[in-house]
Enzyme design. Structure first.
Site, PDB file in Angstrom:
ATOM      1  N   ASP A   1      49.757  30.336  -6.967  1.00  0.00           N
ATOM      2  CA  ASP A   1      49.148  31.211  -7.971  1.00  0.00           C
ATOM      3  C   ASP A   1      50.294  31.809  -8.783  1.00  0.00           C
ATOM      4  OD1 ASP A   1      48.089  33.341  -9.414  1.00  0.00           O
ATOM      5  OD2 ASP A   1      46.707  33.944  -7.829  1.00  0.00           O
TER       6      ASP A   1
ATOM      7  N   ASN B   1      52.231  24.543 -16.568  1.00  0.00           N
ATOM      8  CA  ASN B   1      51.017  24.133 -17.282  1.00  0.00           C
ATOM      9  C   ASN B   1      49.905  25.184 -17.232  1.00  0.00           C
ATOM     10  OD1 ASN B   1      48.951  21.960 -18.246  1.00  0.00           O
ATOM     11  ND2 ASN B   1      48.137  22.653 -16.273  1.00  0.00           N
TER      12      ASN B   1
ATOM     13  N   GLN C   1      38.098  37.025 -30.163  1.00  0.00           N
ATOM     14  CA  GLN C   1      38.810  38.268 -30.494  1.00  0.00           C
ATOM     15  C   GLN C   1      39.583  38.159 -31.804  1.00  0.00           C
ATOM     16  OE1 GLN C   1      39.767  41.069 -27.257  1.00  0.00           O
ATOM     17  NE2 GLN C   1      41.139  39.416 -26.637  1.00  0.00           N
TER      18      GLN C   1
ATOM     19  N   SER D   1      51.407  25.729 -27.163  1.00  0.00           N
ATOM     20  CA  SER D   1      50.312  25.416 -28.082  1.00  0.00           C
ATOM     21  C   SER D   1      50.788  25.714 -29.487  1.00  0.00           C
ATOM     22  CB  SER D   1      49.125  26.323 -27.747  1.00  0.00           C
ATOM     23  OG  SER D   1      48.205  26.332 -28.806  1.00  0.00           O
TER      24      SER D   1
ATOM     25  N   TYR E   1      45.966  34.893 -26.498  1.00  0.00           N
ATOM     26  CA  TYR E   1      46.515  33.565 -26.209  1.00  0.00           C
ATOM     27  C   TYR E   1      47.732  33.286 -27.098  1.00  0.00           C
ATOM     28  CZ  TYR E   1      46.415  28.475 -25.532  1.00  0.00           C
ATOM     29  OH  TYR E   1      46.742  27.172 -25.239  1.00  0.00           O
TER      30      TYR E   1
ATOM     31  N   VAL F   1      49.785  35.246 -28.867  1.00  0.00           N
ATOM     32  CA  VAL F   1      51.001  36.043 -28.644  1.00  0.00           C
ATOM     33  C   VAL F   1      51.651  35.657 -27.314  1.00  0.00           C
ATOM     34  CG1 VAL F   1      51.866  38.408 -28.361  1.00  0.00           C
ATOM     35  CG2 VAL F   1      50.230  37.902 -30.157  1.00  0.00           C
TER      36      VAL F   1
ATOM     37  N   LYS G   1      51.715  32.725 -26.046  1.00  0.00           N
ATOM     38  CA  LYS G   1      52.404  31.441 -26.221  1.00  0.00           C
ATOM     39  C   LYS G   1      53.644  31.585 -27.117  1.00  0.00           C
ATOM     40  CE  LYS G   1      49.651  28.596 -23.821  1.00  0.00           C
ATOM     41  NZ  LYS G   1      50.063  27.881 -22.605  1.00  0.00           N
TER      42      LYS G   1
ATOM     43  N   VAL H   1      42.704  19.195 -26.836  1.00  0.00           N
ATOM     44  CA  VAL H   1      42.329  18.278 -25.759  1.00  0.00           C
ATOM     45  C   VAL H   1      40.996  18.700 -25.134  1.00  0.00           C
ATOM     46  CG1 VAL H   1      43.038  17.365 -23.513  1.00  0.00           C
ATOM     47  CG2 VAL H   1      44.763  17.828 -25.264  1.00  0.00           C
TER      48      VAL H   1
ATOM     49  N   THR I   1      39.143  19.625 -22.490  1.00  0.00           N
ATOM     50  CA  THR I   1      39.227  20.162 -21.125  1.00  0.00           C
ATOM     51  C   THR I   1      38.324  21.382 -21.096  1.00  0.00           C
ATOM     52  OG1 THR I   1      41.000  21.662 -21.726  1.00  0.00           O
ATOM     53  CG2 THR I   1      41.668  19.485 -20.917  1.00  0.00           C
TER      54      THR I   1
END
Ligand code: NAP
Length: 236
Positions: free
Chosen positions: A63, A90, A99, A144, A159, A161, A163, A192, A194
């Site tokens: 984790d 990953n 948001q 990303s 997400y 910020v 990355k 992708v 997923t």
């Protein structure tokens, strides 16, 4: 006694999606691959069919938000192999397309950081001593295009910020680990299909994974500190 394998890789968040395909592709290239997931049963369930195909895949609990779990995984790899050749960060969460930065719930932002940025950082710190023992160490941060400052627009604030910060970490680690000849790069797998990408995404997990595996298997004179998709530089 250490297992005598040619190349060892570890992938986080690897029981499904792009991570699982990265495991498969690295194993097909002859790596012993440690397939990690925060739920150990999911790691075992994912690893079993791959092992049944004759691939060298070892399931393990990890984790990325839990320092003890990360340390335990590093001890396992140290004991079993004595080194690590490829680390693929990953695992990620929270593509928060509901948001906007102007109104974002900052607890959600904090949560994204804890996994996407600090998680990858924590795992990197734990495994760098083992990467230093490899003659061809590679560290891949799965990022990303949402983390590109050059392309930054509104939306998905937590997400994006997280990355951007991951890409900054990539550059710092690349510089600091140059002396150890460890190549550190960020990779975007593309959009992708997923759980995160959703069913309308044009790319398969295998196609996204190939983008990651490219950076995991660079030759010694390959780039470091970069941001790539399909082996081509992306605007940072
Ligand atoms: N799909 C896309 O279109 C796309 C585009 C650009 C970048 N990416 C990046 O590609 C990578 C893989 O994404 P994906 O599309 O394959 O997503 P996914 O199917 O949602 O898989 C994410 C994986 O991360 C794991 N994870 C989450 N929190 C974790 C933790 N604390 N510790 C360990 N594992 C954890 C998840 O396991 P649990 O089930 O336990 O949560 C899951 O296995 C991510 O870094 C993502 O940001 C994806």
């Amino acid at each position: 006694m250490k297992a005598d394998v040619e190349k060892v890789a570890l992938v986080t968040g690897a029981y499904r999606g792009i991570g699982l395909e990265v495991v498969r592709q690295l194993a097909e290239r002859g790596f012993a691959v440690v397939l990690t997931a925060r739920d150990p049963r999911k790691a075992w369930t994912a690893a079993l069919p791959l092992a049944g195909e004759g691939l060298n895949v070892i399931p393990l609990k990890l984790d990325v938000t839990d320092a003890e779990s990360v340390a335990e995984a590093a001890r396992f790899v140290e004991g079993r192999f004595g080194r690590l050749d490829v680390l693929v960060n990953n695992a990620a969460i929270l593509y928060d397309d509901w948001q906007r930065a102007a109104t974002a719930d900052l607890e959600t932002v904090r949560e994204a950081f804890e996994t996407n940025t600090l998680g990858a950082w924590r795992v990197a710190q734990a495994f760098i001593p083992l990467l230093r023992k490899s003659r061809h160490g590679r560290l891949v941060n799965v990022s990303s295009e949402s983390g590109s400052l050059a392309m930054m627009r509104g939306g998905t604030p937590a997400y994006s910020v997280s990355k951007v910060a991951l890409n900054a970490l990539t550059r710092m680690l690349a510089d600091e680990l140059k002396a150890n000849r460890i190549l550190v790069n960020s990779v975007c797998p593309g959009w992708v299909a997923t759980e995160m990408g959703g069913p309308d995404a044009p790319r398969t997990p295998a196609e996204g994974a190939a983008s990651v595996v490219w950076a995991a298997t660079l030759l010694d004179d390959g780039p470091t500190g970069g941001f790539f998709r399909d082996g081509k530089p992306l605007a940072r």
